[in-house]
Design a protein around this motif. Structure first.
Motif, PDB file in Angstrom:
ATOM      1  N   CYS A   1      35.482  33.216 107.733  1.00  0.00           N
ATOM      2  CA  CYS A   1      35.297  33.825 106.410  1.00  0.00           C
ATOM      3  C   CYS A   1      36.626  33.902 105.671  1.00  0.00           C
ATOM      4  O   CYS A   1      36.709  33.600 104.472  1.00  0.00           O
ATOM      5  CB  CYS A   1      34.712  35.233 106.558  1.00  0.00           C
ATOM      6  SG  CYS A   1      33.030  35.283 107.196  1.00  0.00           S
ATOM      7  N   ALA A   2      37.691  34.292 106.400  1.00  0.00           N
ATOM      8  CA  ALA A   2      39.015  34.440 105.786  1.00  0.00           C
ATOM      9  C   ALA A   2      39.563  33.094 105.322  1.00  0.00           C
ATOM     10  O   ALA A   2      40.191  32.995 104.258  1.00  0.00           O
ATOM     11  CB  ALA A   2      39.972  35.098 106.771  1.00  0.00           C
ATOM     12  N   LEU A   3      39.330  32.045 106.103  1.00  0.00           N
ATOM     13  CA  LEU A   3      39.807  30.713 105.734  1.00  0.00           C
ATOM     14  C   LEU A   3      39.127  30.217 104.463  1.00  0.00           C
ATOM     15  O   LEU A   3      39.763  29.605 103.589  1.00  0.00           O
ATOM     16  CB  LEU A   3      39.577  29.726 106.884  1.00  0.00           C
ATOM     17  CG  LEU A   3      40.500  29.874 108.100  1.00  0.00           C
ATOM     18  CD1 LEU A   3      40.012  28.987 109.243  1.00  0.00           C
ATOM     19  CD2 LEU A   3      41.942  29.517 107.724  1.00  0.00           C
ATOM     20  N   ILE A   4      37.826  30.464 104.350  1.00  0.00           N
ATOM     21  CA  ILE A   4      37.092  30.071 103.139  1.00  0.00           C
ATOM     22  C   ILE A   4      37.625  30.848 101.938  1.00  0.00           C
ATOM     23  O   ILE A   4      37.836  30.293 100.856  1.00  0.00           O
ATOM     24  CB  ILE A   4      35.579  30.317 103.332  1.00  0.00           C
ATOM     25  CG1 ILE A   4      35.028  29.355 104.394  1.00  0.00           C
ATOM     26  CG2 ILE A   4      34.828  30.149 102.008  1.00  0.00           C
ATOM     27  CD1 ILE A   4      33.617  29.655 104.830  1.00  0.00           C
ATOM     28  N   LEU A   5      37.875  32.137 102.141  1.00  0.00           N
ATOM     29  CA  LEU A   5      38.397  32.985 101.071  1.00  0.00           C
ATOM     30  C   LEU A   5      39.781  32.517 100.611  1.00  0.00           C
ATOM     31  O   LEU A   5      40.087  32.499  99.422  1.00  0.00           O
ATOM     32  CB  LEU A   5      38.467  34.432 101.571  1.00  0.00           C
ATOM     33  CG  LEU A   5      38.512  35.531 100.512  1.00  0.00           C
ATOM     34  CD1 LEU A   5      37.187  35.611  99.760  1.00  0.00           C
ATOM     35  CD2 LEU A   5      38.828  36.878 101.155  1.00  0.00           C
ATOM     36  N   LYS A   6      40.575  32.091 101.571  1.00  0.00           N
ATOM     37  CA  LYS A   6      41.954  31.684 101.282  1.00  0.00           C
ATOM     38  C   LYS A   6      42.009  30.395 100.450  1.00  0.00           C
ATOM     39  O   LYS A   6      42.998  30.130  99.771  1.00  0.00           O
ATOM     40  CB  LYS A   6      42.715  31.505 102.597  1.00  0.00           C
ATOM     41  CG  LYS A   6      44.212  31.811 102.487  1.00  0.00           C
ATOM     42  CD  LYS A   6      44.823  32.024 103.842  1.00  0.00           C
ATOM     43  CE  LYS A   6      46.339  32.120 103.782  1.00  0.00           C
ATOM     44  NZ  LYS A   6      46.859  33.108 102.836  1.00  0.00           N
ATOM     45  N   LYS A   7      40.944  29.601 100.488  1.00  0.00           N
ATOM     46  CA  LYS A   7      40.889  28.395  99.658  1.00  0.00           C
ATOM     47  C   LYS A   7      40.839  28.761  98.177  1.00  0.00           C
ATOM     48  O   LYS A   7      41.332  28.021  97.320  1.00  0.00           O
ATOM     49  CB  LYS A   7      39.665  27.556 100.027  1.00  0.00           C
ATOM     50  CG  LYS A   7      39.777  26.868 101.380  1.00  0.00           C
ATOM     51  CD  LYS A   7      38.500  26.107 101.696  1.00  0.00           C
ATOM     52  CE  LYS A   7      38.576  25.461 103.081  1.00  0.00           C
ATOM     53  NZ  LYS A   7      37.300  24.776 103.441  1.00  0.00           N
ATOM     54  N   THR A   8      40.209  29.897  97.872  1.00  0.00           N
ATOM     55  CA  THR A   8      40.113  30.361  96.483  1.00  0.00           C
ATOM     56  C   THR A   8      41.308  31.219  96.097  1.00  0.00           C
ATOM     57  O   THR A   8      41.822  31.122  94.978  1.00  0.00           O
ATOM     58  CB  THR A   8      38.812  31.172  96.278  1.00  0.00           C
ATOM     59  OG1 THR A   8      37.697  30.379  96.707  1.00  0.00           O
ATOM     60  CG2 THR A   8      38.632  31.561  94.815  1.00  0.00           C
ATOM     61  N   TYR A   9      41.745  32.069  97.028  1.00  0.00           N
ATOM     62  CA  TYR A   9      42.853  32.993  96.756  1.00  0.00           C
ATOM     63  C   TYR A   9      43.981  32.690  97.747  1.00  0.00           C
ATOM     64  O   TYR A   9      44.101  33.317  98.802  1.00  0.00           O
ATOM     65  CB  TYR A   9      42.384  34.442  96.901  1.00  0.00           C
ATOM     66  CG  TYR A   9      41.091  34.749  96.186  1.00  0.00           C
ATOM     67  CD1 TYR A   9      41.056  34.949  94.803  1.00  0.00           C
ATOM     68  CD2 TYR A   9      39.891  34.834  96.889  1.00  0.00           C
ATOM     69  CE1 TYR A   9      39.862  35.226  94.148  1.00  0.00           C
ATOM     70  CE2 TYR A   9      38.697  35.110  96.249  1.00  0.00           C
ATOM     71  CZ  TYR A   9      38.682  35.309  94.880  1.00  0.00           C
ATOM     72  OH  TYR A   9      37.493  35.581  94.236  1.00  0.00           O
ATOM     73  N   GLU A  10      44.798  31.742  97.411  1.00  0.00           N
ATOM     74  CA  GLU A  10      45.801  31.218  98.347  1.00  0.00           C
ATOM     75  C   GLU A  10      46.816  32.259  98.816  1.00  0.00           C
ATOM     76  O   GLU A  10      47.334  32.177  99.925  1.00  0.00           O
ATOM     77  CB  GLU A  10      46.554  30.048  97.696  1.00  0.00           C
ATOM     78  CG  GLU A  10      45.685  28.831  97.450  1.00  0.00           C
ATOM     79  CD  GLU A  10      46.469  27.698  96.803  1.00  0.00           C
ATOM     80  OE1 GLU A  10      47.704  27.844  96.654  1.00  0.00           O
ATOM     81  OE2 GLU A  10      45.848  26.678  96.453  1.00  0.00           O
TER      82      GLU A  10
ATOM     83  N   ALA B   1      30.530  38.903  99.323  1.00  0.00           N
ATOM     84  CA  ALA B   1      30.831  40.330  99.230  1.00  0.00           C
ATOM     85  C   ALA B   1      32.337  40.581  99.111  1.00  0.00           C
ATOM     86  O   ALA B   1      32.779  41.464  98.377  1.00  0.00           O
ATOM     87  CB  ALA B   1      30.269  41.067 100.445  1.00  0.00           C
ATOM     88  N   LEU B   2      33.130  39.788  99.831  1.00  0.00           N
ATOM     89  CA  LEU B   2      34.590  39.918  99.742  1.00  0.00           C
ATOM     90  C   LEU B   2      35.096  39.540  98.348  1.00  0.00           C
ATOM     91  O   LEU B   2      35.969  40.199  97.781  1.00  0.00           O
ATOM     92  CB  LEU B   2      35.264  39.045 100.799  1.00  0.00           C
ATOM     93  CG  LEU B   2      35.271  39.576 102.235  1.00  0.00           C
ATOM     94  CD1 LEU B   2      35.762  38.506 103.195  1.00  0.00           C
ATOM     95  CD2 LEU B   2      36.134  40.826 102.358  1.00  0.00           C
ATOM     96  N   LYS B   3      34.545  38.472  97.795  1.00  0.00           N
ATOM     97  CA  LYS B   3      34.947  38.049  96.450  1.00  0.00           C
ATOM     98  C   LYS B   3      34.633  39.124  95.415  1.00  0.00           C
ATOM     99  O   LYS B   3      35.393  39.346  94.464  1.00  0.00           O
ATOM    100  CB  LYS B   3      34.249  36.737  96.077  1.00  0.00           C
ATOM    101  CG  LYS B   3      34.838  35.523  96.783  1.00  0.00           C
ATOM    102  CD  LYS B   3      34.132  34.251  96.340  1.00  0.00           C
ATOM    103  CE  LYS B   3      34.783  33.013  96.970  1.00  0.00           C
ATOM    104  NZ  LYS B   3      34.116  31.764  96.548  1.00  0.00           N
ATOM    105  N   LYS B   4      33.520  39.818  95.625  1.00  0.00           N
ATOM    106  CA  LYS B   4      33.145  40.902  94.715  1.00  0.00           C
ATOM    107  C   LYS B   4      34.181  42.022  94.766  1.00  0.00           C
ATOM    108  O   LYS B   4      34.557  42.595  93.736  1.00  0.00           O
ATOM    109  CB  LYS B   4      31.758  41.439  95.088  1.00  0.00           C
ATOM    110  CG  LYS B   4      31.195  42.432  94.087  1.00  0.00           C
ATOM    111  CD  LYS B   4      29.795  42.851  94.502  1.00  0.00           C
ATOM    112  CE  LYS B   4      29.239  43.879  93.526  1.00  0.00           C
ATOM    113  NZ  LYS B   4      27.890  44.362  93.937  1.00  0.00           N
ATOM    114  N   LEU B   5      34.669  42.339  95.983  1.00  0.00           N
ATOM    115  CA  LEU B   5      35.710  43.361  96.129  1.00  0.00           C
ATOM    116  C   LEU B   5      36.999  42.944  95.427  1.00  0.00           C
ATOM    117  O   LEU B   5      37.682  43.749  94.815  1.00  0.00           O
ATOM    118  CB  LEU B   5      36.014  43.610  97.615  1.00  0.00           C
ATOM    119  CG  LEU B   5      35.052  44.507  98.406  1.00  0.00           C
ATOM    120  CD1 LEU B   5      35.526  44.632  99.848  1.00  0.00           C
ATOM    121  CD2 LEU B   5      34.942  45.890  97.776  1.00  0.00           C
TER     122      LEU B   5
END
Length: 371
Positions: A207-216, A327-331
């Protein structure tokens, strides 16, 4: 004076450590025995069992180790009968500890049950009948719990929550999103048991790796438990950081992914917006659902204590990458949502009052010994 403890999991070990320190301070010649972990030993506890072997959870996981638990229970009972401590303190861990209560009663050993069984979730009648038959003082760590026992069980009290004694949550600054490009920190808290880390950490990392692609520029820190084998953490990305001091995570995290358990309340008390995750074996979850018989299952301790939904939970088949990342992106992107959750979590601290758990427990032990 000799006190036996039976604390078989990581949270019980941490929550009991200050009690050991206070007992040593009040009674310099006190002796200990039984089961406890590294936090208790650091404060002067001397135990009779290897703690790491007890740290299991879930029906299937316990069933696989049933012979070990049975033999350990037998050994504990024999030591208790041979040495006859003044008080037996059972710390949660009910599957193992209930038999100890029965045997302690037979030998007129006084029993203090610290961290009451969660009868507000399940098995209320079973535990009420057990403690009507077998004598013990029940020490609750949530303010609403005594009302679930009384009036049928009178030997029960609220002793405060050890989490508020172990860390000064009131000194933490108010959580805000800050500048995402500079200082947003996501904490991954997979749990304190081997099977939790093995199951939950790879999912959290994905999940964190996917998130990091958007928010480096997001900083990722992973909560690390000292007695968990190192190889279980090897799946982590090299850009991620490890932190063994949980208090530092409470001070620095902006948001968190947390495996259901005590850590979720710690994160909540720190007013850190978080997402609670839980996944166990299909057998364990089937039994759990059958026993509690509730349409909606709530497992996040922040939600339970507040008696309302503050943080998002993803349980069993709902715990999929897409749900969690959304849900993380919403936060991250919705500042109003983030700050509302932080405010609601901050209010949790005031629900526990100002009792110091270690002092309350030492007082109860002293009363038992003097009876």
């Amino acid at each position: 004076m000799k006190i036996f403890f039976s604390a078989g999991d990581a949270s019980g070990d941490v929550n009991t450590a200050k009690i050991i320190a206070k007992l040593k301070q009040k009674y310099p010649d006190i002796r200990f025995g039984g089961l406890g972990g590294p936090a208790m030993k650091k404060e002067g506890f001397t135990g009779d069992f290897e703690f790491s072997k007890f740290n299991k959870m879930g029906y299937w996981e316990v069933l696989k180790n049933l012979l070990f638990f049975f033999m350990s229970q037998k050994k504990f009972i024999k030591k208790m009968k041979d040495e006859k401590p003044d008080v037996l303190v059972c710390v949660d861990f009910s599957g193992f500890n209930k038999k100890l209560v029965v045997e302690a009663n037979k030998k007129n050993i006084k029993v203090l049950w610290f961290i009451a069984p969660m009868i507000w979730v399940w098995k209320k009648e079973k535990y009420i009948k057990f403690f009507q038959k077998h004598k013990a003082h029940i020490a609750c760590i949530f303010p609403f719990e005594p009302n679930h026992w009384k009036p049928r069980i009178n030997s029960v009290s609220f002793v405060g929550n050890p989490l508020l004694e172990n860390f000064d949550y009131f000194s933490l600054p108010k959580k805000t999103q800050g500048d995402l490009q500079k200082n947003f920190t996501l904490a991954l808290i997979p749990g304190s048991r081997e099977q939790e880390v093995k199951k939950m950490l790879p999912f959290m990392i994905n999940c964190a790796l996917i998130l990091k692609k958007t928010y480096e520029n997001i900083r990722i820190i992973i909560s690390k438990t000292a007695y968990i084998p190192e190889n279980l953490y090897e799946t982590a990305n090299k850009s991620f950081e490890f932190e063994a001091d949980f208090n530092k995570i409470l001070q620095t995290a902006s948001a968190a992914l947390v495996t259901s358990g005590t850590a979720s309340l710690q994160i909540g008390l720190a007013a850190i917006p978080h997402i609670v995750l839980y996944k166990t074996s299909p057998l364990s979850y089937f039994i759990y659902k059958a026993v509690i018989r509730k349409r909606e299952i709530v497992i996040g301790l922040s939600n339970i204590v507040a008696e309302k939904r503050i943080v998002t939970e993803f349980i069993q088949d709902k715990m999929i990458t897409e749900n969690v990342v959304t849900a993380l992106k919403k936060l991250i992107e919705n500042s109003e949502e983030y700050e509302k959750i932080a405010r609601d979590l901050q209010n949790l601290r005031f629900l526990f009052g100002n009792k110091k758990t270690s002092e309350e427990i030492v007082k109860l032990i002293a009363e038992m010994v003097d009876e």
